[in-house]
Structure formats: C-alpha cells, structure tokens
Design a protein around this motif. Structure first.
Motif, PDB file in Angstrom:
ATOM      1  N   VAL A   3     -31.686  27.446  30.458  1.00 28.79           N
ATOM      2  CA  VAL A   3     -32.478  26.774  29.439  1.00 28.79           C
ATOM      3  C   VAL A   3     -33.771  26.235  30.010  1.00 28.79           C
ATOM      4  O   VAL A   3     -33.800  25.686  31.098  1.00 28.79           O
ATOM      5  N   LEU A   4     -34.833  26.407  29.270  1.00 29.39           N
ATOM      6  CA  LEU A   4     -36.119  25.824  29.660  1.00 29.39           C
ATOM      7  C   LEU A   4     -36.418  24.658  28.734  1.00 29.39           C
ATOM      8  O   LEU A   4     -36.973  24.825  27.657  1.00 29.39           O
ATOM      9  N   ASN A   5     -36.037  23.475  29.163  1.00 30.98           N
ATOM     10  CA  ASN A   5     -36.152  22.311  28.283  1.00 30.98           C
ATOM     11  C   ASN A   5     -37.575  22.036  27.850  1.00 30.98           C
ATOM     12  O   ASN A   5     -37.825  21.617  26.739  1.00 30.98           O
ATOM     13  N   GLU A   6     -38.471  22.229  28.780  1.00 31.60           N
ATOM     14  CA  GLU A   6     -39.821  21.702  28.550  1.00 31.60           C
ATOM     15  C   GLU A   6     -40.563  22.466  27.466  1.00 31.60           C
ATOM     16  O   GLU A   6     -41.561  21.993  26.947  1.00 31.60           O
ATOM     17  N   GLN A   7     -40.028  23.640  27.061  1.00 31.78           N
ATOM     18  CA  GLN A   7     -40.739  24.348  26.011  1.00 31.78           C
ATOM     19  C   GLN A   7     -40.186  24.037  24.619  1.00 31.78           C
ATOM     20  O   GLN A   7     -40.643  24.584  23.627  1.00 31.78           O
ATOM     21  N   VAL A   8     -39.207  23.147  24.560  1.00 35.76           N
ATOM     22  CA  VAL A   8     -38.668  22.771  23.253  1.00 35.76           C
ATOM     23  C   VAL A   8     -39.495  21.637  22.667  1.00 35.76           C
ATOM     24  O   VAL A   8     -39.658  20.596  23.282  1.00 35.76           O
ATOM     25  N   ASP A   9     -39.993  21.837  21.464  1.00 25.38           N
ATOM     26  CA  ASP A   9     -40.838  20.849  20.794  1.00 25.38           C
ATOM     27  C   ASP A   9     -39.969  19.923  19.936  1.00 25.38           C
ATOM     28  O   ASP A   9     -39.432  20.346  18.919  1.00 25.38           O
ATOM     29  N   LEU A  10     -39.850  18.675  20.356  1.00 20.74           N
ATOM     30  CA  LEU A  10     -39.010  17.727  19.626  1.00 20.74           C
ATOM     31  C   LEU A  10     -39.831  16.741  18.804  1.00 20.74           C
ATOM     32  O   LEU A  10     -39.332  15.703  18.391  1.00 20.74           O
TER      33      LEU A  10
END
Length: 186
Positions: A3-10
């Motif tokens: 998983v690449l967390n940093e590309q998830v826009d929250l």
DNA sequence: AGGGAGATTTTCT
DNA sequence: GAAAATCTCCCTA
C-alpha cells in the motif's frame, strides 16, 4: 498487500459527519500488525455531531471527547457498557466535535486472525462496532491515532459506488428520528 | 427466530 | 449514582 498511503486523498473527511458517513461506505479500513493487515470494506456507518443529543460531543469538550473536537482523519475510540470498545473516524474541522462510528465491515484480510479473536466463529465476525474493534484489535491505546500514518489504513473503494441506504441509528435513546446511519445495500 | 436479561466499568451529573 | 453509540447467551415458541 502493498500500500502507498501517501497517495490516498483523505481531504473529504474534513466535511461534516453526515456527508462523510455516507461517503465512507465502500472504503476499506485496515490495521497493520507487524506484517499482517487486518480489516476490509466498510459497509455500515453512523454520523454524530454537536447538534446531536445522542453524541458524546453534545455537551462540549471533555477529556474523553477532545479527539472528536480535533482535526479530521484521526481515530476516536471509546469504551462503553463496561466491556466494549467502539471506533470512530473524526470528521470536520478542528473545533467541531463530530465523528463517524464504524459499525460494520466485510473482512478481506487477516480473516484467520479475526476468527481466532472472535472465538473461531465463521459468521458475523465484524457486523457491529464492538465486534469490529475486537476483530481489529482496537482498544484505548488507539484513541487519537492518525489514519494512514503507520498503523491504520483507509483506502478508496475498489469497485463502483454501491447503493447506500439511510436509516435510523442503533442503540441510542435520543434523536432517534435522524436518518444518520448508512449501510451498503448488498 | 425473536426477545430479554446480564455482564461490567468509564464517564459525567 | 445512573446511564451508556453493545454483545452474547438462554429462554420461549
């Protein structure tokens, strides 16, 4: 699972809790324990905010509710009925006491661990907020932790938006008329 | 299969 | 001191 967390826009979590509760259906929530990911797809949520007599934040900031009044994207865990934990995702901006209760999910990772924690049942593993916390190993110590930092992951839906139903909330005695509970229709 | 009670302790009045 | 964003078990049909 990688998983690449940093590309998830929250950033959508900064909206009001009612909106976020509906949008969260279909997102996937996991807790990382060592090399294991435990969790699955969110299928049931409930919104709570300050205008709401059923909400912990209704009476303002207390030691317990201070996380709800913080910025969006954090975990709020509370203890209730003398034996259960429930987890929320904090929403809206700092200063606003609102959050979304995660009531149920469909596990798709770490299922063997979940079964072990749930007494080796095979059914109804995570179809309630307290069961869900037990399944993911969520407790007091997780209160105030940040999503997509290291331990907790919130990932976008993998398939097209599901049909979502709005219904009255569960297990409350105040403001029961609000349709602030959301479930995936399948 | 559906309803009711018990478990058990934090939190705020 | 009472209520609580619940779950499970045990009872009756």
């Amino acid at each position: 699972m990688r998983v690449l967390n940093e590309q998830v826009d929250l950033s959508f979590l900064s909206a009001n809790s009612l909106q976020v509760a509906e949008q969260l259906i279909g997102w996937r929530l996991y807790k990382r324990e060592g090399s294991e990911l435990i969790g699955g797809t969110i299928v049931e949520t409930e919104a709570y905010d300050q205008s709401d007599a059923a909400s912990h934040s209704y009476r303002g900031v207390t030691p317990r509710t201070k996380v709800m009044f913080g910025p969006a994207g954090y975990i709020y865990v509370y203890f209730t009925y003398g034996m259960h934990y429930c987890m929320n995702i904090v929403t809206d901006h700092a200063g606003v006491g609102s959050a979304v209760l995660i009531r149920a999910l469909e596990p798709d990772s770490g299922v063997d661990i979940i079964q072990a924690r749930r007494g080796n049942r095979h059914d109804n593993l995570t179809n309630g907020p307290a069961k869900l916390c037990l399944a993911l190993g969520v407790g007091r110590e997780d209160n105030g932790k940040k999503l997509n930092n290291s331990e907790f992951l919130l990932l976008p839906p993998t398939r097209a938006k599901r049909m979502v139903l709005a219904t009255p909330r569960i297990g409350i005695t105040k403001d029961t008329h609000r349709l602030w509970r959301f479930v995936a229709s399948d």
